[in-house]
Design a protein around this motif. Structure first.
Motif: not given
Length: 92
Positions: A12-39
């Motif tokens: 599935v896409s990152d968009y779908r992963i975001a939905q499954l995690l209850g997140l906004k798609p830009n949060q997945i992008s932050m995890y991928r492209h910055t030093a931000v780690k998930p809660s």
């Protein structure tokens, strides 16, 4: 782990992963492209999507998130203590 989650969920896409995690798609992008780690709650949900031990994943995320050597060491100790429990479960 995001790539593993995508794979384990059938490619599935990152968009779908975001939905499954209850997140906004830009949060997945932050995890991928910055030093931000998930809660920790997100790490648990991500571990479940990947079919991984949630406690182990939370420990790894906190090791990566640690800002002091003391914090990192504390989480490394926790991770080492989790490892024998995992081996016992696999042997059963």
């Amino acid at each position: 782990m995001l790539d593993l989650a995508r794979e384990r969920q059938g490619g599935v896409s990152d968009y779908r992963i975001a939905q499954l995690l209850g997140l906004k798609p830009n949060q997945i992008s932050m995890y991928r492209h910055t030093a931000v780690k998930p809660s920790n709650p997100v790490a648990i949900r991500l571990a479940e999507l990947c079919d991984l031990d949630p406690a182990t994943v939370v420990a790894w995320v906190n090791i990566e998130r640690a800002t002091t050597p003391e914090d990192r060491l504390a989480w490394e100790i926790i991770l080492k203590r989790l490892a024998p429990q995992k081996r016992l479960k696999q042997a059963a």
